[in-house]
Scaffold this active site. Sequence first.
Site, PDB file in Angstrom:
ATOM      1  N   PHE A 130    -106.335 -78.905 -18.828  1.00 46.81           N
ATOM      2  CA  PHE A 130    -105.184 -78.108 -19.274  1.00 46.81           C
ATOM      3  C   PHE A 130    -103.974 -78.497 -18.418  1.00 46.81           C
ATOM      4  CE2 PHE A 130    -102.563 -74.312 -19.730  1.00 46.81           C
ATOM      5  CZ  PHE A 130    -102.723 -74.005 -21.079  1.00 46.81           C
ATOM      6  N   ASP A 202    -111.814 -73.697 -13.538  1.00 47.78           N
ATOM      7  CA  ASP A 202    -110.940 -72.889 -14.380  1.00 47.78           C
ATOM      8  C   ASP A 202    -111.785 -72.345 -15.533  1.00 47.78           C
ATOM      9  OD1 ASP A 202    -109.093 -71.868 -16.198  1.00 47.78           O
ATOM     10  OD2 ASP A 202    -107.556 -73.338 -15.654  1.00 47.78           O
ATOM     11  N   TYR A 227    -105.947 -62.810 -20.654  1.00 49.36           N
ATOM     12  CA  TYR A 227    -105.457 -62.453 -21.992  1.00 49.36           C
ATOM     13  C   TYR A 227    -106.160 -63.165 -23.144  1.00 49.36           C
ATOM     14  CZ  TYR A 227    -102.558 -66.630 -21.064  1.00 49.36           C
ATOM     15  OH  TYR A 227    -102.136 -67.874 -20.719  1.00 49.36           O
ATOM     16  N   LYS A 228    -107.153 -63.999 -22.834  1.00 43.76           N
ATOM     17  CA  LYS A 228    -107.855 -64.697 -23.919  1.00 43.76           C
ATOM     18  C   LYS A 228    -109.057 -63.851 -24.353  1.00 43.76           C
ATOM     19  CE  LYS A 228    -105.794 -69.032 -22.640  1.00 43.76           C
ATOM     20  NZ  LYS A 228    -105.769 -70.109 -21.660  1.00 43.76           N
ATOM     21  N   ARG A 376    -107.415 -75.099 -34.433  1.00 44.70           N
ATOM     22  CA  ARG A 376    -108.409 -74.534 -33.536  1.00 44.70           C
ATOM     23  C   ARG A 376    -108.831 -73.153 -34.045  1.00 44.70           C
ATOM     24  NH1 ARG A 376    -106.851 -73.737 -27.243  1.00 44.70           N
ATOM     25  NH2 ARG A 376    -105.641 -72.102 -28.219  1.00 44.70           N
TER      26      ARG A 376
END
Length: 417
Positions: A130, A202, A227-228, A376
Amino acid sequence: MTQTANSNLTEAQCLDANDPLANRRDHFLLPAEQIYLNGNSLGPLPVAAQQQARVLVEQQWGEDLISSWNKHGWIDMPVACGEKLAPLLGAAPGQVVCCDSVSINLFKLLTAALTLNETRSVVLSTSDNFPTDLYMVQGLQELLGEQRCQLRTVATGELSASLDSSVAVLMLTQVDFRSGAMLDIRKLTAKAHEVGALVLWDLSHSAGVVPLQLDSWDVDFAVGCGYKYLNGGPGAPAFLYVNARLQADIRQPLCGWMGHKAPFDFTSEYEQAGGIARFLTGTPPILSMGVLSAALDVFAGIDAQQLRDKSLALANTFLASVDAIDELKSLQLISPRDPEQRGGQLAYAHDEAYAICQALAAQGVQTDFRSPNLLRFGFSPLFLSHVDVVTAVQKLQEVITQQRYVEPQFRQRKKVT
Ligand SMILES: *Cc1c(COP(=O)(O)O)cnc(C)c1O
């Protein structure tokens, strides 16, 4: 409706009837007539989080004002939230705290790790990690100089061969944000330790959907997103994990007052707090932290393996439904087919991915697009059903066969894609 579509739907209904997590759907507020396959990007609003937001604003802030720091335990929330999350990470108490963003936590932990392993300078990562993870190392390299910090990136397949005695920190993301491909934390951590490197994982696309055993895998450091899959709300505090065995020797560079041993003594010398609290920096965002805390309660009584089983079952329903439709052959799966090799999402490449994503949203199916050509689909286990998934594939089929995506309004790029 075709016969295949009908039988898919019947099968989906049957899977839903036997889903032990089906009742968790009621814990979320979701717009009617929408199928949300984006919980891996921004989890939806838990009912408890909405209620807690009201209590925080109206009662705690509005009425109790500053007394709330003690009265409602505001001051302890980062650590309390960390303890609530710890079981999902396979972490014993005292090692997880919620604070800041993933990027900032990476900075704190990378610097701490480089200091622990100070005869080495290399931070080894994958070139497709990322971007913020790589950017943070690039910034640190500029700040500290290459003698102290040097980013080395390789393809995933070259990781093992690249682990040598120059590596100070192996910094990886478990689940790839594009393909969903999942790395083996236990194996790579053991390999890194063999050559004397520390590991920093991560877990942004893992926490809340993939079972984790940070303690038993002997992970050194980890960070992740609130927040995911954890549904903590937009810009929710992130989390960090520091293995207890490292905590006695460690210092972090963003040593603000909230990480001080006694912040309210207001002494002019920094003396770090004992334990995980020293990784705090400034005043916690109480409104966001309170919402995240309420969102974490939705996971109470759920085993991480149940989350995993449900998420993989949903993905399997999706995969099988797409595979069965000839018109969807233009979608090229870039996620691993083997469920053991991926996290909670599936990604497909298509030249018209952006416009398809927009056209699908207009049909009530929210997914996301990742540049340059990926669609996605996230299979968040707490609020999706198999019927949702089958319906989403039907809409996808309509959008593609009827070429709805060619309409100009679906081709305009917005600021956030
Ligand atoms: C979402 C995500 C982040 C987010 O970083 P922030 O600094 O919290 O915005 C970081 N890393 C990965 C792998 C992610 O998926």
